[in-house]
Scaffold this motif. Sequence first.
Motif, mmCIF file in Angstrom:
data_model
loop_
_atom_site.group_PDB
_atom_site.id
_atom_site.type_symbol
_atom_site.label_atom_id
_atom_site.label_comp_id
_atom_site.label_asym_id
_atom_site.label_seq_id
_atom_site.Cartn_x
_atom_site.Cartn_y
_atom_site.Cartn_z
ATOM 1 N N VAL A 131 -6.096 -6.802 38.578
ATOM 2 C CA VAL A 131 -5.896 -7.944 39.475
ATOM 3 C C VAL A 131 -6.582 -7.654 40.811
ATOM 4 N N ASP A 132 -7.328 -8.653 41.278
ATOM 5 C CA ASP A 132 -8.032 -8.574 42.558
ATOM 6 C C ASP A 132 -7.643 -9.815 43.360
ATOM 7 N N LEU A 133 -6.792 -9.642 44.356
ATOM 8 C CA LEU A 133 -6.258 -10.798 45.073
ATOM 9 C C LEU A 133 -7.283 -11.494 45.963
ATOM 10 N N MET A 134 -8.467 -10.920 46.110
ATOM 11 C CA MET A 134 -9.557 -11.649 46.761
ATOM 12 C C MET A 134 -10.102 -12.724 45.820
ATOM 13 N N LYS A 135 -9.949 -12.490 44.520
ATOM 14 C CA LYS A 135 -10.439 -13.434 43.511
ATOM 15 C C LYS A 135 -9.302 -14.176 42.809
ATOM 16 N N ASP A 136 -8.198 -13.479 42.581
ATOM 17 C CA ASP A 136 -7.081 -14.033 41.804
ATOM 18 C C ASP A 136 -5.998 -14.529 42.746
ATOM 19 N N GLN A 137 -6.166 -15.754 43.212
ATOM 20 C CA GLN A 137 -5.278 -16.277 44.247
ATOM 21 C C GLN A 137 -4.190 -17.177 43.674
ATOM 22 N N LYS A 138 -3.445 -17.803 44.555
ATOM 23 C CA LYS A 138 -2.301 -18.619 44.143
ATOM 24 C C LYS A 138 -2.750 -19.826 43.328
ATOM 25 N N MET A 139 -1.823 -20.314 42.491
ATOM 26 C CA MET A 139 -2.082 -21.466 41.636
ATOM 27 C C MET A 139 -1.419 -22.708 42.221
ATOM 28 N N ASP A 140 -1.939 -23.853 41.852
ATOM 29 C CA ASP A 140 -1.397 -25.131 42.314
ATOM 30 C C ASP A 140 -0.220 -25.518 41.429
ATOM 31 N N VAL A 141 0.980 -25.393 41.949
ATOM 32 C CA VAL A 141 2.179 -25.647 41.151
ATOM 33 C C VAL A 141 2.306 -27.120 40.753
ATOM 34 N N THR A 142 1.638 -28.025 41.488
ATOM 35 C CA THR A 142 1.729 -29.455 41.156
ATOM 36 C C THR A 142 1.003 -29.785 39.859
ATOM 37 N N THR A 143 0.187 -28.863 39.358
ATOM 38 C CA THR A 143 -0.529 -29.101 38.101
ATOM 39 C C THR A 143 0.228 -28.554 36.896
ATOM 40 N N ALA A 144 1.442 -28.044 37.118
ATOM 41 C CA ALA A 144 2.230 -27.461 36.024
ATOM 42 C C ALA A 144 2.405 -28.451 34.884
ATOM 43 N N LEU A 145 2.317 -27.959 33.666
ATOM 44 C CA LEU A 145 2.379 -28.813 32.478
ATOM 45 C C LEU A 145 3.809 -29.147 32.077
ATOM 46 N N ASN A 146 4.780 -28.360 32.520
ATOM 47 C CA ASN A 146 6.174 -28.533 32.123
ATOM 48 C C ASN A 146 7.022 -27.587 32.973
ATOM 49 N N PRO A 147 8.347 -27.651 32.896
ATOM 50 C CA PRO A 147 9.189 -26.773 33.720
ATOM 51 C C PRO A 147 8.956 -25.282 33.487
ATOM 52 N N GLU A 148 8.729 -24.895 32.240
ATOM 53 C CA GLU A 148 8.464 -23.473 31.961
ATOM 54 C C GLU A 148 7.169 -23.039 32.629
ATOM 55 N N ASP A 149 6.157 -23.863 32.542
ATOM 56 C CA ASP A 149 4.878 -23.564 33.180
ATOM 57 C C ASP A 149 5.047 -23.466 34.694
ATOM 58 N N GLU A 150 5.843 -24.363 35.256
ATOM 59 C CA GLU A 150 6.098 -24.337 36.702
ATOM 60 C C GLU A 150 6.758 -23.029 37.115
ATOM 61 N N MET A 151 7.708 -22.562 36.307
ATOM 62 C CA MET A 151 8.394 -21.295 36.606
ATOM 63 C C MET A 151 7.405 -20.132 36.614
ATOM 64 N N VAL A 152 6.524 -20.076 35.613
ATOM 65 C CA VAL A 152 5.557 -18.983 35.514
ATOM 66 C C VAL A 152 4.564 -19.036 36.676
ATOM 67 N N ILE A 153 4.115 -20.241 37.031
ATOM 68 C CA ILE A 153 3.179 -20.398 38.147
ATOM 69 C C ILE A 153 3.825 -19.948 39.460
ATOM 70 N N GLN A 154 5.060 -20.377 39.668
ATOM 71 C CA GLN A 154 5.755 -19.995 40.904
ATOM 72 C C GLN A 154 5.952 -18.485 40.979
ATOM 73 N N TYR A 155 6.207 -17.865 39.842
ATOM 74 C CA TYR A 155 6.392 -16.413 39.845
ATOM 75 C C TYR A 155 5.078 -15.709 40.161
ATOM 76 N N TRP A 156 4.004 -16.189 39.567
ATOM 77 C CA TRP A 156 2.691 -15.624 39.903
ATOM 78 C C TRP A 156 2.418 -15.748 41.401
ATOM 79 N N ASN A 157 2.690 -16.923 41.941
ATOM 80 C CA ASN A 157 2.447 -17.144 43.368
ATOM 81 C C ASN A 157 3.276 -16.205 44.239
ATOM 82 N N SER A 158 4.493 -15.907 43.813
ATOM 83 C CA SER A 158 5.336 -14.977 44.580
ATOM 84 C C SER A 158 4.745 -13.565 44.576
#
Length: 561
Positions: free
Chosen positions: A494-521
Amino acid sequence: MSATWEDIVKEKRSQLYNKIPKEWRFDEKILNRLKADKTSLSKNLDLVCPELENEITHSTILKLKEKISSNTLTCYQVSYAFCHRAALIHQVLNCLSEIMFQNALEYAKNLDINKSKISELPPLYGIPISLKDQCNVVGVDTTLGYVSRAMKPKELNDESLIVTLLESLGAVTYAKTTVPPSMMATETNSNLFGYTLNGLNQNFSTGGSSGGEGALISCSGSLLGLGTDIGGSIRIPSSYHGLFGLKPSTGKIPYLKVDNSFEGREIIPSVIGPLAKDLDDLRYFLEVIVNHCKPWKYDVNCSPYEFSHYKDYELRKEKGKPFIVGIWYGDGVITLPPSDLRALKYCKEVIDQALIAGEHIRTMEWDPPVELNKELHDLAMEADIADAGNEISLEFSKSGEPTIDILKPMVEITNSHTYSVNQWWDLSRRCYITKQKFREYYNSLAEDQRPDVIIAPTTLTAFRPGDMMKTSLRYILFVNVLNFPSLSIPVGNVDLMKDQKMDVTTALNPEDEMVIQYWNSLVDSGEVENFPIGLQIISPIFQDDNVCRFGSWLMHKIDKK
């Protein structure tokens, strides 16, 4: 007065600690320093260990084999180095469930004494191999992480076939590694042994259920160890530690007399396979176990099979047909984090460059139906809870130990009941139908669109202790349902200069939203920087050797790039 579960835990932990030689034990001050430096354990241990030991533990099986054969190193020197290193690692990460150093070193001495009498050394002569706790070794426990199974050493007729075969090959078994109770969790924690930490970054979980193996190997306490996989238990710890790990298809490596939960379960059975630092070592080990030992002679669940030579990097293909590699960018349910997408695109770039250079290989985008992906995942989840957590609950109740948090979702299932025989038969039928659907989908593709192997994501992201439920197994479980072989491979970090936060508003479903939010944290905290990215190579046509052969080809190209 009968012992309480707390008494048994105290006795077991004391037994384990007392098997570490006194001269190998850290004082509290040094131990605290090693635990405080979360991301440099292996480097810090290099400063503690003698130079020769570092040379040994940072070597490969194939190199050590040559040095033992040429008398450059003794079996005792090699075994001593790994026993010492494993003892040091365990004190920081808590990754060993059984310590067998004394017997291992005596065995290694005898190997040295008898060496001159042997005209041709067995293939693993003097090579230390670590074992997941499930493997039965005479004279030590196989607890599976349960207090109820502690202090009950195995007898001679209990020994796992794979352990017997390893001894016949000259291997030295010196330690068994921690697991979560029942092995039905992706986090390695138990009342009996406590929490096992990640060997590369102690802020994170080591994964599971072969978590102790992953931690030990990552810090060079072992070059290769055995794990098991019923839902990612080899691939997850491999992914979290930058290792290679093979989940074979059923019947390739003998499971005879390996203890397990849900024994007798024929739907999505557990399989045993290696985790290793070096892919050539892993392939050599498989070739020896399969071709040399011919385990089907002893285990009726093993099938006759030939494993390809570890030095052969050519891709197996039909005459005139290119080797086709499917790249899976997402299942339509869980969005991949930027790190995984970057790793997948990098693999495609490597393969495309090989095509330009004239090699007979090309990529395609693998995109099976979303509903089929969901169906495979749901069947795996259904099989796991078919007994309504009764086996796990019963095992906990035998000692009175409390149910640990990571297993409560399986045990405290609302409105659940144990499946009847007829319901189990029905589940078996539905699994068969869904596997057939997958096969029909594969066959429906044009011939030049049927991949020989598929490169896919696995774990998506690291997780902190206690956060197991904030991740997803959707890229893991389908492999077990389909019984496909899968090789976990490390592809960068993982390189945080390249691998940045994801847009949680594009989540496909609640499970996807949870995973995206965890990545962002994890991005916000910065802790995930430099964490290994693990992908998996899958054979949709059941060719175990092909995933390893292609894996060697790909890693060779990546190393040269």
